[in-house]
Design an enzyme around this catalytic site. Structure first.
Site, PDB file in Angstrom:
ATOM      1  N   GLU A  33       0.814  -1.219   0.000  1.00 17.07           N
ATOM      2  CA  GLU A  33       0.000   0.000   0.000  1.00 17.07           C
ATOM      3  C   GLU A  33       0.845   1.267   0.000  1.00 17.07           C
ATOM      4  OE1 GLU A  33      -3.015   0.332  -0.669  1.00 17.07           O
ATOM      5  OE2 GLU A  33      -3.569  -1.785  -0.605  1.00 17.07           O
ATOM      6  N   TYR A 116      -6.793   6.484   3.908  1.00 17.21           N
ATOM      7  CA  TYR A 116      -6.873   5.468   2.865  1.00 17.21           C
ATOM      8  C   TYR A 116      -6.137   4.194   3.282  1.00 17.21           C
ATOM      9  CZ  TYR A 116      -5.594   2.464  -0.823  1.00 17.21           C
ATOM     10  OH  TYR A 116      -5.381   1.311  -1.519  1.00 17.21           O
ATOM     11  N   ASP A 134      -9.674   6.056  -2.693  1.00 14.28           N
ATOM     12  CA  ASP A 134      -8.465   6.454  -3.413  1.00 14.28           C
ATOM     13  C   ASP A 134      -8.891   7.121  -4.719  1.00 14.28           C
ATOM     14  OD1 ASP A 134      -9.375   4.364  -4.950  1.00 14.28           O
ATOM     15  OD2 ASP A 134      -7.362   3.678  -5.466  1.00 14.28           O
TER      16      ASP A 134
END
Length: 348
Positions: A33, A116, A134
């Site tokens: 991520e 996020y 996102d």
DNA sequence: AAAACGGGGAT
DNA sequence: ATCCCAGTTTT
């Protein structure tokens, strides 16, 4: 069938096979991520592999030096991600005994993890019902629901987060989130979206109203600063002078060359005033070779970079300068433009 | 609330 | 050229 059901069904038969999918290891998910923030999958993929190989768990990551991390991050950009990862890895090692947290409320406190990423890790690793928003999700929601609030206004950010929260399938938040993003990346693309094969075009506001190319709305034209970098190559057979950058400007804590930044366009003849050079390097220098100006484009800056090779017998080292062997360059994290130059000059 | 932070690919 | 990419932090 709900919107989420349709997307999940589409996702299950059309998703890309990616190495961070189908794992519930929070460390591995975190790695992916952070690497993927503002970064396309294809660009991040090789970095994901090399990081996972060198640092298979959070403990090994925490034991690395910042130089190590930045070197492995070299070329990927937004280097604060790497520096923040190290802080987080060390925090996890110290405060959580090397067990990477999976709970949103714990994740959100860690460096480099915002809304996020905390939502992504907690939903993927532990099925915590947190909706990710996102760039893909902004686009999907704006088009499907016809939301014309700018996605980057404070008001818009709240509206889109609320919409995503409402839409979230609480029974399978992880796969729902992945489906939303994969759908945005593969079909509901910024340009030329594949509405012809879209599984949810029937209920899509933008499709029905011919507004696919008008949504999402985004404001803020970023302004770009122009800067002029004169880099000096001071080298002999085996060594050269390097500069360690500060922690404020671009390329924080990385390594480049002795630098004179000027605030105007470079003179056509490429000559800086010799007295200025002597003031910086000492009297015993001479300009050897001036290389053509390179234009290096970043998101907020346009850099005009010129390399100048100096002849010298002796130079005085400034505070952040040091002499190093060419062989040591492979250990230093270099900005792209510096790396390319040195690679070409030294045939690295 | 804005601005800063890299580099690259698609159009 | 322009947009934007599995965004976050600092000012």
């Amino acid at each position: 069938m709900s919107f989420s059901d349709d997307l999940v069904q589409w996702y299950q038969s059309n998703k890309r096979q990616l190495p961070w999918r189908d794992t519930h290891d929070a460390y591995v998910i975190w790695l992916s991520e952070i690497i993927l923030q503002q970064t396309r999958v294809e660009q991040g993929l090789p970095y994901f592999y090399s990081f996972l190989e060198k640092y298979p768990d959070v403990s090994s990551f925490a034991a690395a030096s910042e130089d190590d991390i930045l070197k492995l991050w070299q070329g990927l950009g937004y280097y604060s991600r790497g520096r923040n990862m190290l802080k987080t890895a060390r925090m996890v090692q110290a405060d959580y005994g090397g067990i990477f947290p999976e709970a949103y409320d714990q994740l959100i406190k860690l460096k480099g993890i915002g809304e996020y990423t905390a939502s992504a890790i907690s939903s993927f690793a532990a099925n915590e019902p947190k909706a990710v928003v996102d760039g893909n999700v902004y686009r999907v929601l704006a088009r499907y629901f016809g939301i014309n609030e700018p996605i980057n206004s404070p008001k818009g950010i709240k509206i889109f987060q609320s919409a995503a929260n409402e839409l979230l399938d609480k029974h399978r938040p992880g796969i729902h989130n992945q489906a939303m993003m994969e759908f945005g990346a593969m079909l509901c693309r910024p340009k030329n979206p594949a509405c012809n094969i879209c599984p949810v075009s029937e209920g899509c506001y933008a499709f029905a109203n011919n507004a696919v190319n008008l949504l999402p709305v985004k404001l803020n034209k970023i302004k770009i600063r122009e800067r002029y970098f004169n880099y000096f190559l001071v080298a002999d057979e085996h060594t050269l002078v390097m500069n360690r950058r500060g922690d404020k400007d671009i390329w924080a804590n990385m390594y480049d060359l002795p630098l004179i930044e000027t605030d105007t366009l470079l003179p056509p003849d490429g000559l800086l005033a010799l007295p200025q050079l002597k003031a910086l390097f000492g009297d015993d220098i001479k300009i050897d070779e001036i290389f053509p100006v390179i234009k290096h484009v970043l998101t907020h800056q346009r850099l005009f970079v010129r390399f100048i090779k100096l002849q010298h017998h002796h130079i005085e080292l400034k505070e952040q300068w040091f002499i190093t062997d060419r062989n040591n360059l492979k250990k230093l994290a270099l900005p792209k433009v510096i790396f390319i130059f040195l690679k070409n000059i030294f045939n690295l």
